[in-house]
Design a protein around this motif. Structure first.
Motif, short mmCIF file in Angstrom:
data_model
loop_
_atom_site.label_atom_id
_atom_site.label_comp_id
_atom_site.label_asym_id
_atom_site.label_seq_id
_atom_site.Cartn_x
_atom_site.Cartn_y
_atom_site.Cartn_z
N TYR A 192 -70.21 92.79 0.37
CA TYR A 192 -69.54 94.06 0.10
C TYR A 192 -70.02 95.11 1.09
N GLN A 211 -51.05 97.78 -2.05
CA GLN A 211 -51.54 97.21 -0.80
C GLN A 211 -50.50 97.33 0.30
N HIS A 213 -65.26 99.31 0.77
CA HIS A 213 -64.76 100.52 0.12
C HIS A 213 -65.30 101.73 0.88
N SER A 260 -59.85 100.86 0.40
CA SER A 260 -60.49 99.56 0.21
C SER A 260 -59.68 98.47 0.89
N MET A 296 -65.56 92.62 -0.09
CA MET A 296 -64.71 93.80 -0.20
C MET A 296 -65.40 95.00 0.44
N ASP A 306 -60.09 93.87 1.89
CA ASP A 306 -60.86 92.64 1.75
C ASP A 306 -61.62 92.31 3.02
#
Length: 396
Positions: free
Chosen positions: A167, A362, A238, A228, A236, A230
């Motif tokens: 992340y 998205q 952010h 955000s 992920m 992937d």
């Protein structure tokens, strides 16, 4: 072209050697907020000679140029006709980057552009296409990428010290100036996106992004935002940006399977911290073991290791950046913040805007558009000139 002894590519490649044994001349376009910082660092560098400052406000251009013995001009066209330069550094509003850059590239000058590369992705793609076709350097002034802390981050990630990235949490908030022409994403997020493009092995390659913004003051532009997307291997990223916070935070956390890195840009005593702490899963053969039934059934344990902070040199990032620009022009190495890398950042910003218009759904990354008619004209003219030069060299 088959009857010519040299190719256009070979001719362009030979140009880099012409720059190696002399100081490079540069013109700075824009004498407002950022232009003076560029002018100061170009003047300090032994690689550069600041020869011109251009601004629509001629008095402002003259005030900045006079500090460094350069000439002041009200337009880039006038400077190109008057002063011998190798490169143009653009520090003007994003909406003007495309036209100013194509003017400079059309004149055969290398170009440095303040972030973002342009105000639209197709314009940025135009700039990259023309620079590539003409064999010129197009580089973005992604200043954070030239700070010692971010360069150390890149080293650690590229050496695999963090393992696979699980992340990324990035926060860039402050009580900032509400911009009249862009929202908080386009103002602040380019910094974080350019850092990630620089430090992540393989750069930024999301297939889609999701963004949520708010304009509680009714300014007409989002003042608070969350972005955000992937990452490979199920991770992920952010990014939180905010103009309304009474506290200023510049922090990024990158968590991996081996270690976690924390960057705190406002802590000069410890900008980087590396934590050997985290959730520990049975490996049983590598990355694949973290998926499926094995992962669900695994007993979670916690790793509590050491924390360390790497020593970092103190130097001005802009000074490093102008040296990188010179090295790229001289053919010593490719720029770490090339036009193509800046275009990937620009693509994410544009996808962010598309996501905002659909309530945070998205938004996929866009495809490559065809070069504009203006860009094609510049390239075609250059091709004709170079073909004529090759024929003349060949005695045709």
């Amino acid at each position: 072209m088959a009857d010519l002894p040299y190719s256009l590519t070979e001719l362009r490649a030979s140009r880099s050697g012409a720059h190696r044994d002399r100081t490079l001349g540069v013109a700075v376009v824009g004498a407002g907020y950022w232009g003076p910082n560029l002018a100061r660092n170009f003047h300090r560098s032994e690689q550069w000679d600041l020869r011109a400052v251009c601004d629509l406000d001629l008095d402002r251009a003259d005030g900045l140029a006079g500090q460094y013995g350069a000439k002041a001009f009200g337009s880039l066209d006038e400077a190109l006709d008057t002063v011998e330069i190798d490169a143009v550094a653009i520090a003007t509003p994003a909406r003007t980057h495309h036209s100013v850059a194509l003017t400079a590239l059309g004149a055969g000058k290398h170009v440095l552009v303040e972030k973002p590369l342009a105000d639209r992705w197709d314009k940025g793609a135009d700039m990259v296409s023309v620079a590539d076709a003409k064999g010129l350097v197009l580089m973005a002034d992604h200043t954070y990428c030239y700070t010692p802390a971010v360069q150390k981050m890149r080293e650690l990630l590229h050496e695999g010290e963090l393992g696979d990235i699980l992340y990324i949490d990035s926060v860039r908030i402050n009580l900032g100036l509400v911009q009249p022409d862009v929202d908080v994403f386009w103002d602040l997020a380019p910094h974080d996106l350019s850092i990630l493009e620089y430090v992540l092995p393989g750069g930024l390659t999301p297939e889609a992004v999701s963004a949520h913004g708010a304009d509680p003051l009714g300014t007409g532009h989002d003042c608070v935002g969350h972005l955000s997307f992937d990452l490979p291997f199920g991770g992920m990223a952010h990014i939180h940006v905010n103009w309304l916070s009474p506290t200023k935070i510049r922090q990024m956390v990158i968590g991996g399977t081996r270690r976690t890195l924390v960057w705190d840009d406002l802590n000069p005593q410890q900008r980087l911290s590396v934590y050997d702490r985290g959730i520990q899963l049975p490996t049983n053969g590598g990355r694949g073991s973290r998926n499926g039934a094995d992962r669900r059934d695994a007993a979670i344990s916690y790793r509590l290791g050491d924390t360390w902070s790497p020593a970092l040199p103190e130097r001005e990032a802009l000074g490093q950046m102008v040296e990188e620009f010179a090295a790229a022009i001289r053919g010593e190495r490719a720029s770490a913040t090339s036009g193509m890398s800046a275009l990937r950042v620009l693509g994410i910003l544009e996808a962010t805007t598309r996501s905002l218009t659909t309530g945070g759904a998205q938004a996929p990354m866009g495809g490559a558009p065809a070069a504009s008619a203006y860009a094609r004209q510049i390239v075609d003219q250059d091709m004709e000139q170079e073909e004529g030069a090759l024929k003349q060299e060949a005695g045709a």
